[in-house]
Design a protein around this motif. Structure first.
Motif, PDB file in Angstrom:
ATOM      1  N   PRO A   1      -0.038 -28.570 -28.664  1.00  0.00           N
ATOM      2  CA  PRO A   1       0.361 -29.573 -29.662  1.00  0.00           C
ATOM      3  C   PRO A   1       0.658 -30.953 -29.082  1.00  0.00           C
ATOM      4  CG  PRO A   1       2.224 -28.208 -29.110  1.00  0.00           C
ATOM      5  CD  PRO A   1       1.049 -27.658 -28.347  1.00  0.00           C
ATOM      6  N   THR A   2       0.599 -31.074 -27.765  1.00  0.00           N
ATOM      7  CA  THR A   2       0.938 -32.351 -27.139  1.00  0.00           C
ATOM      8  C   THR A   2       0.115 -32.524 -25.872  1.00  0.00           C
ATOM      9  OG1 THR A   2       2.791 -33.759 -26.471  1.00  0.00           O
ATOM     10  CG2 THR A   2       2.906 -31.435 -25.827  1.00  0.00           C
ATOM     11  N   PHE A   3       0.377 -33.575 -25.122  1.00  0.00           N
ATOM     12  CA  PHE A   3      -0.456 -33.948 -23.982  1.00  0.00           C
ATOM     13  C   PHE A   3      -0.612 -32.820 -22.964  1.00  0.00           C
ATOM     14  CE2 PHE A   3       1.565 -38.320 -24.822  1.00  0.00           C
ATOM     15  CZ  PHE A   3       0.668 -38.604 -25.833  1.00  0.00           C
ATOM     16  N   GLY A   4       0.503 -32.346 -22.421  1.00  0.00           N
ATOM     17  CA  GLY A   4       0.461 -31.278 -21.430  1.00  0.00           C
ATOM     18  C   GLY A   4       0.841 -29.958 -22.064  1.00  0.00           C
ATOM     19  N   SER A   5       0.184 -28.893 -21.640  1.00  0.00           N
ATOM     20  CA  SER A   5       0.475 -27.580 -22.212  1.00  0.00           C
ATOM     21  C   SER A   5       1.533 -26.869 -21.386  1.00  0.00           C
ATOM     22  CB  SER A   5      -0.787 -26.719 -22.254  1.00  0.00           C
ATOM     23  OG  SER A   5      -0.457 -25.420 -22.694  1.00  0.00           O
ATOM     24  N   TYR A   6       2.743 -26.789 -21.917  1.00  0.00           N
ATOM     25  CA  TYR A   6       3.809 -26.060 -21.229  1.00  0.00           C
ATOM     26  C   TYR A   6       3.504 -24.573 -21.200  1.00  0.00           C
ATOM     27  CZ  TYR A   6       5.370 -25.058 -25.984  1.00  0.00           C
ATOM     28  OH  TYR A   6       5.417 -24.645 -27.286  1.00  0.00           O
ATOM     29  N   MET A   7       2.593 -24.108 -22.034  1.00  0.00           N
ATOM     30  CA  MET A   7       2.211 -22.688 -22.073  1.00  0.00           C
ATOM     31  C   MET A   7       1.185 -22.337 -21.000  1.00  0.00           C
ATOM     32  SD  MET A   7       3.923 -21.449 -24.674  1.00  0.00           S
ATOM     33  CE  MET A   7       3.082 -19.975 -25.192  1.00  0.00           C
ATOM     34  N   LEU A   8       0.498 -23.331 -20.464  1.00  0.00           N
ATOM     35  CA  LEU A   8      -0.596 -23.090 -19.527  1.00  0.00           C
ATOM     36  C   LEU A   8      -0.177 -22.238 -18.321  1.00  0.00           C
ATOM     37  CD1 LEU A   8      -3.559 -23.584 -18.784  1.00  0.00           C
ATOM     38  CD2 LEU A   8      -2.877 -25.804 -17.863  1.00  0.00           C
ATOM     39  N   PRO A   9       0.897 -22.564 -17.613  1.00  0.00           N
ATOM     40  CA  PRO A   9       1.280 -21.717 -16.471  1.00  0.00           C
ATOM     41  C   PRO A   9       1.540 -20.260 -16.866  1.00  0.00           C
ATOM     42  CG  PRO A   9       2.416 -23.812 -16.351  1.00  0.00           C
ATOM     43  CD  PRO A   9       1.754 -23.754 -17.706  1.00  0.00           C
ATOM     44  N   GLY A  10       2.180 -20.050 -17.998  1.00  0.00           N
ATOM     45  CA  GLY A  10       2.430 -18.689 -18.458  1.00  0.00           C
ATOM     46  C   GLY A  10       1.146 -17.944 -18.768  1.00  0.00           C
ATOM     47  N   ASP A  11       0.184 -18.645 -19.380  1.00  0.00           N
ATOM     48  CA  ASP A  11      -1.105 -18.016 -19.680  1.00  0.00           C
ATOM     49  C   ASP A  11      -1.836 -17.648 -18.393  1.00  0.00           C
ATOM     50  OD1 ASP A  11      -0.754 -18.156 -22.446  1.00  0.00           O
ATOM     51  OD2 ASP A  11      -1.703 -20.121 -22.585  1.00  0.00           O
ATOM     52  N   ILE A  12      -1.741 -18.511 -17.393  1.00  0.00           N
ATOM     53  CA  ILE A  12      -2.371 -18.220 -16.100  1.00  0.00           C
ATOM     54  C   ILE A  12      -1.694 -17.019 -15.449  1.00  0.00           C
ATOM     55  CG2 ILE A  12      -2.709 -19.115 -13.750  1.00  0.00           C
ATOM     56  CD1 ILE A  12      -3.029 -21.940 -15.162  1.00  0.00           C
ATOM     57  N   LEU A  13      -0.367 -17.000 -15.461  1.00  0.00           N
ATOM     58  CA  LEU A  13       0.363 -15.875 -14.879  1.00  0.00           C
ATOM     59  C   LEU A  13       0.044 -14.564 -15.599  1.00  0.00           C
ATOM     60  CD1 LEU A  13       3.806 -17.587 -14.214  1.00  0.00           C
ATOM     61  CD2 LEU A  13       2.114 -16.876 -12.490  1.00  0.00           C
ATOM     62  N   ASP A  14      -0.086 -14.617 -16.928  1.00  0.00           N
ATOM     63  CA  ASP A  14      -0.464 -13.422 -17.693  1.00  0.00           C
ATOM     64  C   ASP A  14      -1.806 -12.870 -17.224  1.00  0.00           C
ATOM     65  OD1 ASP A  14       1.856 -13.603 -19.202  1.00  0.00           O
ATOM     66  OD2 ASP A  14       0.844 -14.411 -20.995  1.00  0.00           O
ATOM     67  N   GLU A  15      -2.778 -13.763 -17.021  1.00  0.00           N
ATOM     68  CA  GLU A  15      -4.103 -13.322 -16.569  1.00  0.00           C
ATOM     69  C   GLU A  15      -4.046 -12.780 -15.144  1.00  0.00           C
ATOM     70  OE1 GLU A  15      -6.815 -12.722 -18.149  1.00  0.00           O
ATOM     71  OE2 GLU A  15      -6.358 -13.708 -20.042  1.00  0.00           O
ATOM     72  N   LEU A  16      -3.263 -13.413 -14.294  1.00  0.00           N
ATOM     73  CA  LEU A  16      -3.117 -12.896 -12.925  1.00  0.00           C
ATOM     74  C   LEU A  16      -2.581 -11.469 -12.958  1.00  0.00           C
ATOM     75  CD1 LEU A  16      -1.636 -16.033 -11.121  1.00  0.00           C
ATOM     76  CD2 LEU A  16      -3.877 -14.993 -10.676  1.00  0.00           C
ATOM     77  N   MET A  17      -1.526 -11.242 -13.739  1.00  0.00           N
ATOM     78  CA  MET A  17      -0.942  -9.899 -13.824  1.00  0.00           C
ATOM     79  C   MET A  17      -1.942  -8.906 -14.416  1.00  0.00           C
ATOM     80  SD  MET A  17       3.131 -10.480 -14.620  1.00  0.00           S
ATOM     81  CE  MET A  17       2.893 -10.508 -16.356  1.00  0.00           C
ATOM     82  N   ALA A  18      -2.677  -9.321 -15.438  1.00  0.00           N
ATOM     83  CA  ALA A  18      -3.650  -8.428 -16.075  1.00  0.00           C
ATOM     84  C   ALA A  18      -4.760  -8.023 -15.106  1.00  0.00           C
ATOM     85  CB  ALA A  18      -4.254  -9.107 -17.311  1.00  0.00           C
ATOM     86  N   HIS A  19      -5.008  -8.860 -14.086  1.00  0.00           N
ATOM     87  CA  HIS A  19      -6.051  -8.567 -13.099  1.00  0.00           C
ATOM     88  C   HIS A  19      -5.467  -8.132 -11.756  1.00  0.00           C
ATOM     89  CE1 HIS A  19      -8.312 -10.804 -16.132  1.00  0.00           C
ATOM     90  NE2 HIS A  19      -9.333 -10.093 -15.700  1.00  0.00           N
ATOM     91  N   ASN A  20      -4.187  -7.729 -11.787  1.00  0.00           N
ATOM     92  CA  ASN A  20      -3.503  -7.252 -10.578  1.00  0.00           C
ATOM     93  C   ASN A  20      -3.588  -8.279  -9.446  1.00  0.00           C
ATOM     94  OD1 ASN A  20      -1.914  -5.342  -9.260  1.00  0.00           O
ATOM     95  ND2 ASN A  20      -3.698  -4.365  -8.315  1.00  0.00           N
ATOM     96  N   LYS A  21      -3.348  -9.526  -9.787  1.00  0.00           N
ATOM     97  CA  LYS A  21      -3.383 -10.637  -8.831  1.00  0.00           C
ATOM     98  C   LYS A  21      -2.038 -11.338  -8.842  1.00  0.00           C
ATOM     99  CE  LYS A  21      -7.902 -10.610  -7.835  1.00  0.00           C
ATOM    100  NZ  LYS A  21      -8.430 -10.544  -6.480  1.00  0.00           N
ATOM    101  N   SER A  22      -1.837 -12.189  -7.832  1.00  0.00           N
ATOM    102  CA  SER A  22      -0.611 -12.976  -7.755  1.00  0.00           C
ATOM    103  C   SER A  22      -0.973 -14.439  -7.529  1.00  0.00           C
ATOM    104  CB  SER A  22       0.279 -12.485  -6.612  1.00  0.00           C
ATOM    105  OG  SER A  22      -0.305 -12.815  -5.364  1.00  0.00           O
ATOM    106  N   VAL A  23       0.021 -15.296  -7.556  1.00  0.00           N
ATOM    107  CA  VAL A  23      -0.196 -16.721  -7.340  1.00  0.00           C
ATOM    108  C   VAL A  23      -0.853 -16.962  -5.981  1.00  0.00           C
ATOM    109  CG1 VAL A  23       0.984 -18.949  -7.032  1.00  0.00           C
ATOM    110  CG2 VAL A  23       1.658 -17.420  -8.894  1.00  0.00           C
ATOM    111  N   GLU A  24      -0.521 -16.164  -4.993  1.00  0.00           N
ATOM    112  CA  GLU A  24      -1.102 -16.318  -3.660  1.00  0.00           C
ATOM    113  C   GLU A  24      -2.604 -16.056  -3.652  1.00  0.00           C
ATOM    114  OE1 GLU A  24       1.802 -14.589  -4.243  1.00  0.00           O
ATOM    115  OE2 GLU A  24       3.047 -16.236  -3.501  1.00  0.00           O
TER     116      GLU A  24
END
Length: 191
Positions: free
Chosen positions: A105-128
């Motif tokens: 709804p605005t310039f930057g997506s505050y949800m974006l990091p959470g969505d990325i983390l969700d996908e990492l977990m779903a694929h058994n991956k981590s930020v590293e």
């Protein structure tokens, strides 16, 4: 876990209203085909693909943003809200492991990091497991820089590249100013 590193593309607001619609932009018109080809190539190379979509409602002109930018644009459900036809066509024959559209709804997506983390977990991956982010889209000086800064705050140790030749600012000058600001904040600017 697999040893392969993940490259994540953040394709920002490549929507009709920012190219030929309410906030038409000659620079975006000039590079949208190149941007679409880049996204297609990256998807075929195995990049995870996240697409943000500027999303407003009928009350846009009464919002804080609408009072400062009184041009109704990217109204959910209207044609200008849709992703560019060039991008949709380029992505049609790709099958990235991850392909998400994030309405914001605005310039930057505050949800974006959470969505990325969700996908990492779903694929058994981590930020590293993230090699880098590649960020590109429209407008460099508003939504691209805002989303890049959100990523920098959430992933301070991860490389973030700005694909400058796949961006367009409100003006060429504000595009360059945004690139300079991002470079000062330790983003890698590539063409």
């Amino acid at each position: 876990m697999s040893d392969s590193k993940i490259i994540i593309d953040i394709v920002v607001d490549v929507q009709k209203d920012f190219i030929t619609g309410a906030l038409a932009n000659e620079q975006a018109q000039a590079n949208v085909s190149h941007l679409a080809q880049t996204a297609q190539d990256h998807a075929r190379e195995g990049h995870w693909m996240f697409f943000t979509r500027d999303t407003h409602h009928d009350n846009y002109l009464t919002t804080r943003e609408g009072r400062h930018l009184p041009v109704a644009h990217c109204i959910e459900g209207e044609d200008g809200w849709n992703l560019a036809a060039e991008l949709e066509s380029a992505m049609a024959d790709t099958e990235p492991v991850v392909c998400r559209i994030i309405d914001k709804p605005t310039f930057g997506s505050y949800m974006l990091p959470g969505d990325i983390l969700d996908e990492l977990m779903a694929h058994n991956k981590s930020v590293e497991d993230i090699e880098k982010f590649v960020v590109y889209g429209y407008c460099t000086d508003i939504c691209v820089i805002s989303n890049a800064m959100v990523l920098r705050a959430a992933f301070p140790e991860t490389e973030i590249e700005i694909q400058a030749d796949c961006c367009a600012g409100v003006t060429p000058q504000t595009h360059q100013t945004a690139l300079d600001a991002m470079q000062a904040c330790q983003f890698t600017i590539v063409s």
